[in-house]
Motif scaffolding. Structure first.
Motif, PDB file in Angstrom:
ATOM      1  N   GLU A 211       0.812  -1.211   0.000  1.00 21.48           N
ATOM      2  CA  GLU A 211       0.000   0.000   0.000  1.00 21.48           C
ATOM      3  C   GLU A 211       0.850   1.268   0.000  1.00 21.48           C
ATOM      4  N   ASN A 212       2.118   1.139   0.395  1.00 21.06           N
ATOM      5  CA  ASN A 212       3.030   2.284   0.377  1.00 21.06           C
ATOM      6  C   ASN A 212       3.902   2.323  -0.871  1.00 21.06           C
ATOM      7  N   VAL A 213       4.590   1.237  -1.162  1.00 23.40           N
ATOM      8  CA  VAL A 213       5.579   1.292  -2.250  1.00 23.40           C
ATOM      9  C   VAL A 213       4.959   1.074  -3.617  1.00 23.40           C
ATOM     10  N   ASP A 214       3.758   0.519  -3.697  1.00 23.73           N
ATOM     11  CA  ASP A 214       3.111   0.336  -4.992  1.00 23.73           C
ATOM     12  C   ASP A 214       2.298   1.555  -5.412  1.00 23.73           C
ATOM     13  N   ALA A 215       2.220   2.543  -4.546  1.00 22.71           N
ATOM     14  CA  ALA A 215       1.496   3.788  -4.845  1.00 22.71           C
ATOM     15  C   ALA A 215       2.519   4.913  -4.968  1.00 22.71           C
ATOM     16  N   LYS A 216       2.692   5.428  -6.172  1.00 16.79           N
ATOM     17  CA  LYS A 216       3.764   6.390  -6.437  1.00 16.79           C
ATOM     18  C   LYS A 216       3.715   7.598  -5.513  1.00 16.79           C
ATOM     19  N   ASP A 217       2.534   8.194  -5.340  1.00 18.51           N
ATOM     20  CA  ASP A 217       2.438   9.405  -4.520  1.00 18.51           C
ATOM     21  C   ASP A 217       2.758   9.118  -3.053  1.00 18.51           C
ATOM     22  N   ARG A 218       2.306   7.963  -2.546  1.00 16.86           N
ATOM     23  CA  ARG A 218       2.584   7.618  -1.151  1.00 16.86           C
ATOM     24  C   ARG A 218       4.079   7.367  -0.955  1.00 16.86           C
ATOM     25  N   PHE A 219       4.674   6.636  -1.876  1.00 14.04           N
ATOM     26  CA  PHE A 219       6.099   6.339  -1.772  1.00 14.04           C
ATOM     27  C   PHE A 219       6.916   7.631  -1.830  1.00 14.04           C
ATOM     28  N   ARG A 220       6.557   8.513  -2.745  1.00 14.46           N
ATOM     29  CA  ARG A 220       7.263   9.791  -2.871  1.00 14.46           C
ATOM     30  C   ARG A 220       7.134  10.604  -1.593  1.00 14.46           C
ATOM     31  N   SER A 221       5.940  10.628  -1.005  1.00 18.34           N
ATOM     32  CA  SER A 221       5.712  11.403   0.206  1.00 18.34           C
ATOM     33  C   SER A 221       6.529  10.867   1.378  1.00 18.34           C
ATOM     34  N   ILE A 222       6.640   9.535   1.476  1.00 15.26           N
ATOM     35  CA  ILE A 222       7.452   8.945   2.542  1.00 15.26           C
ATOM     36  C   ILE A 222       8.913   9.352   2.383  1.00 15.26           C
ATOM     37  N   VAL A 223       9.432   9.196   1.183  1.00 15.07           N
ATOM     38  CA  VAL A 223      10.841   9.530   0.931  1.00 15.07           C
ATOM     39  C   VAL A 223      11.099  11.002   1.218  1.00 15.07           C
ATOM     40  N   LYS A 224      10.202  11.867   0.754  1.00 13.54           N
ATOM     41  CA  LYS A 224      10.371  13.307   0.969  1.00 13.54           C
ATOM     42  C   LYS A 224      10.321  13.640   2.460  1.00 13.54           C
ATOM     43  N   GLY A 225       9.366  13.040   3.169  1.00 12.75           N
ATOM     44  CA  GLY A 225       9.235  13.320   4.590  1.00 12.75           C
ATOM     45  C   GLY A 225      10.448  12.881   5.385  1.00 12.75           C
ATOM     46  N   VAL A 226      10.959  11.683   5.080  1.00 17.39           N
ATOM     47  CA  VAL A 226      12.130  11.178   5.796  1.00 17.39           C
ATOM     48  C   VAL A 226      13.362  12.026   5.480  1.00 17.39           C
ATOM     49  N   SER A 227      13.511  12.435   4.224  1.00 19.88           N
ATOM     50  CA  SER A 227      14.659  13.271   3.855  1.00 19.88           C
ATOM     51  C   SER A 227      14.610  14.618   4.584  1.00 19.88           C
ATOM     52  N   GLU A 247      12.335  -2.101  -7.079  1.00 22.32           N
ATOM     53  CA  GLU A 247      11.713  -2.176  -8.403  1.00 22.32           C
ATOM     54  C   GLU A 247      10.770  -1.000  -8.618  1.00 22.32           C
ATOM     55  N   ARG A 248      10.041  -0.633  -7.590  1.00 22.96           N
ATOM     56  CA  ARG A 248       9.080   0.475  -7.728  1.00 22.96           C
ATOM     57  C   ARG A 248       9.796   1.814  -7.894  1.00 22.96           C
ATOM     58  N   LEU A 249      10.908   2.009  -7.214  1.00 21.56           N
ATOM     59  CA  LEU A 249      11.665   3.243  -7.402  1.00 21.56           C
ATOM     60  C   LEU A 249      12.023   3.433  -8.866  1.00 21.56           C
ATOM     61  N   SER A 250      12.484   2.368  -9.474  1.00 26.33           N
ATOM     62  CA  SER A 250      12.863   2.436 -10.892  1.00 26.33           C
ATOM     63  C   SER A 250      11.638   2.631 -11.775  1.00 26.33           C
ATOM     64  N   GLU A 251      10.594   1.867 -11.481  1.00 28.25           N
ATOM     65  CA  GLU A 251       9.375   1.938 -12.290  1.00 28.25           C
ATOM     66  C   GLU A 251       8.748   3.327 -12.233  1.00 28.25           C
ATOM     67  N   PHE A 252       8.742   3.942 -11.049  1.00 25.37           N
ATOM     68  CA  PHE A 252       8.136   5.257 -10.871  1.00 25.37           C
ATOM     69  C   PHE A 252       9.098   6.400 -11.192  1.00 25.37           C
ATOM     70  N   ASP A 253      10.345   6.055 -11.452  1.00 23.01           N
ATOM     71  CA  ASP A 253      11.383   7.053 -11.701  1.00 23.01           C
ATOM     72  C   ASP A 253      11.475   8.049 -10.540  1.00 23.01           C
ATOM     73  N   LEU A 254      11.481   7.502  -9.326  1.00 21.26           N
ATOM     74  CA  LEU A 254      11.600   8.327  -8.128  1.00 21.26           C
ATOM     75  C   LEU A 254      13.071   8.479  -7.767  1.00 21.26           C
ATOM     76  N   SER A 255      13.500   9.705  -7.566  1.00 19.76           N
ATOM     77  CA  SER A 255      14.887   9.942  -7.175  1.00 19.76           C
ATOM     78  C   SER A 255      15.010   9.899  -5.660  1.00 19.76           C
ATOM     79  N   ILE A 256      16.141   9.426  -5.180  1.00 23.56           N
ATOM     80  CA  ILE A 256      16.403   9.350  -3.753  1.00 23.56           C
ATOM     81  C   ILE A 256      17.326  10.505  -3.358  1.00 23.56           C
ATOM     82  N   PRO A 257      16.932  11.331  -2.386  1.00 20.47           N
ATOM     83  CA  PRO A 257      17.785  12.447  -1.951  1.00 20.47           C
ATOM     84  C   PRO A 257      19.134  11.946  -1.435  1.00 20.47           C
ATOM     85  N   GLU A 258      20.114  12.813  -1.487  1.00 17.53           N
ATOM     86  CA  GLU A 258      21.474  12.426  -1.122  1.00 17.53           C
ATOM     87  C   GLU A 258      21.600  11.989   0.331  1.00 17.53           C
ATOM     88  N   ASN A 259      20.741  12.501   1.216  1.00 20.34           N
ATOM     89  CA  ASN A 259      20.883  12.139   2.634  1.00 20.34           C
ATOM     90  C   ASN A 259      20.215  10.806   2.976  1.00 20.34           C
TER      91      ASN A 259
END
Length: 363
Positions: A211-227, A247-259
């Motif tokens: 429910e978190n990593v298969d949903a692009k907006d939710r996954f992005r929000s988690i990564v942004k919040g933690v960063s 796999e989802r990071l690649s599929e969604f083309d989500l970038s991971i912040p440097e920290n």
């Protein structure tokens, strides 16, 4: 004693291996016959066989190699293969632990056999039926002959569903496991040195639920919040990433912040050591919520509900969903927490209590 004595343990994932390890050790210490059936639900090395080696457990007697697939496909294949194994073993008891598809498959097969089913960690409820794990818990509890509830709260959940007979509150075997393994992790793990981390000066992220990593907006929000949280407290983040999430990071083309530093899945002792010395855990894992509570590491859970409400009640955990601002605020508060709560999951003798009950029925 009855003629049939063997106790079969059906498991399939890393948390099950960890939480059933104390039960296996207790069986060995008693000299009681047992058989391990591994479905192969987790099939990469770091999520599977390395755990048996590292925890000094014998390899499973049956390794079914089911692997991945849709929930229906995976569970159906497990039911077929587990039935073949259990028919060969002809056990008196089958023990399952938790809420995975492996647990449900073991429960369904056992319910059709002349064997008793024991559910370890019974009675957990998130009250979110959109979670596949919630349905697995409910169905397994209602199929079981004896339910080993980890807390009074879990037993109360069962009572509301009409299950009051053959329920015993034993504590959670995760306490047994953490007690048995934390010293070993301290002696053997080099994870802090490998990642150049100082105790109490880093955050750990685990996010893998569908429910978190298969949903692009939710996954992005988690990564942004933690960063952003990491920036606010001045600590780096280590994210041992599950293959599904990667796999989802690649599929969604989500970038991971440097920290946020991605890492391969860690073995159990490394991850336990990482948890023990983290400033805060950010997770969607139920097991991590429990372990962090026992290890006195504050936890922030990126879910709206939890089947481990005791962690929230004692002040070890905060539920924040995936809202970026809430993640930041919760992490900042957690880093400043004194971690003086009382462990609600028992005294570390759950495996002994469970087997006292099971073995008594065989006399």
């Amino acid at each position: 004693m009855t003629d049939r004595q063997t106790i079969a343990l059906v498991l399939g994932t890393r948390p099950e291996i960890v939480k059933l390890a104390p039960v296996v050790r207790e069986l060995k210490s008693r000299g009681h016959p047992y058989t391990l059936v591994h479905t192969g639900q987790h099939y990469s090395s770091n999520l599977n066989s390395v755990f048996f080696d590292q925890l000094n457990l014998e390899s499973p007697d049956y390794d079914l190699g089911v692997g991945s697939g849709s929930h229906g496909e995976q569970t159906g294949t497990m039911i077929r293969e587990v039935e073949v194994a259990l028919n060969e073993i002809d056990p008196a008891w089958v023990l399952v632990q938790g809420d995975t598809n492996s647990v449900l498959a073991g429960a369904i097969v056992t319910s059709k056999m002349d064997a008793k089913l024991g559910h370890i960690e019974a009675g957990l409820r998130s009250y979110d039926r959109t979670m596949p794990e919630e349905m697995n818990r409910i169905l397994t509890d209602h199929a079981s002959d004896h339910l080993f509830a980890p807390t009074e709260s879990a037993a109360a959940n069962l009572a509301t569903e009409g299950i009051t007979d053959c329920v015993t509150v034993t504590g959670n075997t995760v306490v047994d496991a953490v007690n048995q393994h934390s010293d070993l992790a301290a002696a053997e793990s080099t994870v802090l040195g490998r990642f150049d981390l100082s105790p109490g000066e880093y955050l750990v992220l685990t996010a893998h639920r569908s429910e978190n990593v298969d949903a692009k907006d939710r996954f992005r929000s988690i990564v942004k919040g933690v960063s952003r949280a990491a920036d606010s407290v001045g600590f780096p983040v280590i994210y041992p990433i599950h293959p599904r999430a990667e796999e989802r990071l690649s599929e969604f083309d989500l970038s991971i912040p440097e920290n946020i530093r991605l890492a391969e899945p860690l073995d159990y002792l490394d991850f336990l050591h990482l948890q023990q010395h983290a400033a805060t855990m950010v997770t969607d894992s139920g097991g991590v919520q429990e372990e962090s509570c026992i290890l006195e590491t504050p936890c922030v859970t990126v879910r709206a509900s939890t089947e481990r409400p005791e962690t929230v009640t004692v002040g070890a955990n905060e539920l924040v969903g995936v809202d970026t601002a809430k993640i930041v605020a919760a992490v900042k508060a957690a880093v400043e927490t004194d971690a003086d709560w009382k462990n609600p999951f028992g005294d570390g003798t759950a495996a002994e209590q469970i087997l006292d009950i099971v073995c008594e029925t065989l006399r």
